[in-house]
Write a protein that holds these residues in place. Structure first.
Motif, PDB file in Angstrom:
ATOM      1  N   MET A   1       0.750  -1.333   0.133  1.00 20.83           N
ATOM      2  CA  MET A   1       0.014   0.034  -0.023  1.00 20.83           C
ATOM      3  C   MET A   1       0.833   1.233  -0.022  1.00 20.83           C
ATOM      4  N   GLY A   2       0.587   1.994  -1.099  1.00 19.40           N
ATOM      5  CA  GLY A   2       1.259   3.355  -0.901  1.00 19.40           C
ATOM      6  C   GLY A   2       1.053   4.497  -0.089  1.00 19.40           C
ATOM      7  N   PRO A   3       1.869   5.459  -0.011  1.00 18.23           N
ATOM      8  CA  PRO A   3       1.616   6.531   1.209  1.00 18.23           C
ATOM      9  C   PRO A   3       0.232   7.041   1.024  1.00 18.23           C
ATOM     10  N   SER A   4      -0.257   7.314  -0.498  1.00 13.95           N
ATOM     11  CA  SER A   4      -1.401   8.001  -0.633  1.00 13.95           C
ATOM     12  C   SER A   4      -2.713   7.226   0.128  1.00 13.95           C
ATOM     13  N   LEU A   9      -6.650   6.849   4.547  1.00 16.89           N
ATOM     14  CA  LEU A   9      -7.242   6.067   5.782  1.00 16.89           C
ATOM     15  C   LEU A   9      -7.198   6.872   7.039  1.00 16.89           C
ATOM     16  N   VAL A  10      -5.988   7.821   7.188  1.00 20.60           N
ATOM     17  CA  VAL A  10      -5.495   8.491   8.221  1.00 20.60           C
ATOM     18  C   VAL A  10      -6.695   9.688   8.192  1.00 20.60           C
ATOM     19  N   ILE A  11      -7.025  10.255   7.043  1.00 23.36           N
ATOM     20  CA  ILE A  11      -8.135  11.346   6.825  1.00 23.36           C
ATOM     21  C   ILE A  11      -9.377  10.669   7.419  1.00 23.36           C
ATOM     22  N   PHE A  12      -9.847   9.583   6.950  1.00 21.35           N
ATOM     23  CA  PHE A  12     -10.963   8.998   7.507  1.00 21.35           C
ATOM     24  C   PHE A  12     -11.042   8.894   8.916  1.00 21.35           C
ATOM     25  N   ILE A  13      -9.955   8.445   9.595  1.00 22.84           N
ATOM     26  CA  ILE A  13      -9.889   8.420  11.019  1.00 22.84           C
ATOM     27  C   ILE A  13     -10.153   9.752  11.702  1.00 22.84           C
ATOM     28  N   LEU A  59     -16.682   5.681  10.086  1.00 26.13           N
ATOM     29  CA  LEU A  59     -15.299   6.242   9.504  1.00 26.13           C
ATOM     30  C   LEU A  59     -14.099   6.076  10.122  1.00 26.13           C
ATOM     31  N   ILE A  60     -14.063   6.092  11.470  1.00 30.00           N
ATOM     32  CA  ILE A  60     -12.974   5.364  12.180  1.00 30.00           C
ATOM     33  C   ILE A  60     -12.854   3.986  11.975  1.00 30.00           C
ATOM     34  N   ALA A  61     -13.857   3.345  12.222  1.00 30.32           N
ATOM     35  CA  ALA A  61     -13.785   1.866  11.891  1.00 30.32           C
ATOM     36  C   ALA A  61     -13.387   1.516  10.570  1.00 30.32           C
ATOM     37  N   CYS A  62     -13.816   2.223   9.630  1.00 28.83           N
ATOM     38  CA  CYS A  62     -13.103   1.852   8.077  1.00 28.83           C
ATOM     39  C   CYS A  62     -11.699   2.328   7.978  1.00 28.83           C
ATOM     40  N   GLY A  63     -11.392   3.388   8.681  1.00 23.79           N
ATOM     41  CA  GLY A  63      -9.904   3.907   8.457  1.00 23.79           C
ATOM     42  C   GLY A  63      -9.075   2.852   9.365  1.00 23.79           C
ATOM     43  N   LEU A  67      -6.254   0.335   7.670  1.00 21.46           N
ATOM     44  CA  LEU A  67      -4.874   0.171   8.039  1.00 21.46           C
ATOM     45  C   LEU A  67      -4.472  -1.311   8.844  1.00 21.46           C
ATOM     46  N   LEU A  68      -5.165  -1.997   9.240  1.00 19.50           N
ATOM     47  CA  LEU A  68      -4.733  -3.338   9.713  1.00 19.50           C
ATOM     48  C   LEU A  68      -4.834  -4.125   8.820  1.00 19.50           C
TER      49      LEU A  68
END
Length: 70
Positions: A1-4, A9-13, A59-63, A67-68
């Motif tokens: 997975m790339g940086p984008s 995912l961090v934006i989602f969280i 949104l937090i759960a999706c992010g 990531l996991l």
């Protein structure tokens, strides 16, 4: 997975935390936006707070899941 992908995912969280915080603290300016006004008309102020709280959790759960498991 790339940086984008990590960035998205961090934006989602972050957005989920923001929405959840606004719902819990009942931030007045957040619920005076035109987007929130639609849900306030449908569900009332308390219902809109519940909706935005659940949206924040989703949104937090999706992010976090992204990531996991990616």
């Amino acid at each position: 997975m790339g940086p984008s992908e990590y960035f998205i995912l961090v934006i989602f969280i972050a957005l989920g935390l923001f929405s959840l915080t606004a719902a819990i603290l009942n931030i007045d300016w957040y619920f005076k936006t035109s987007g929130a006004a639609t849900f306030i008309k449908l569900f009332g102020r308390q219902g809109a707070r519940i909706f935005y709280g659940l949206l924040g959790l989703a949104l937090i759960a999706c992010g976090v899941c992204g990531l996991l498991y990616w």
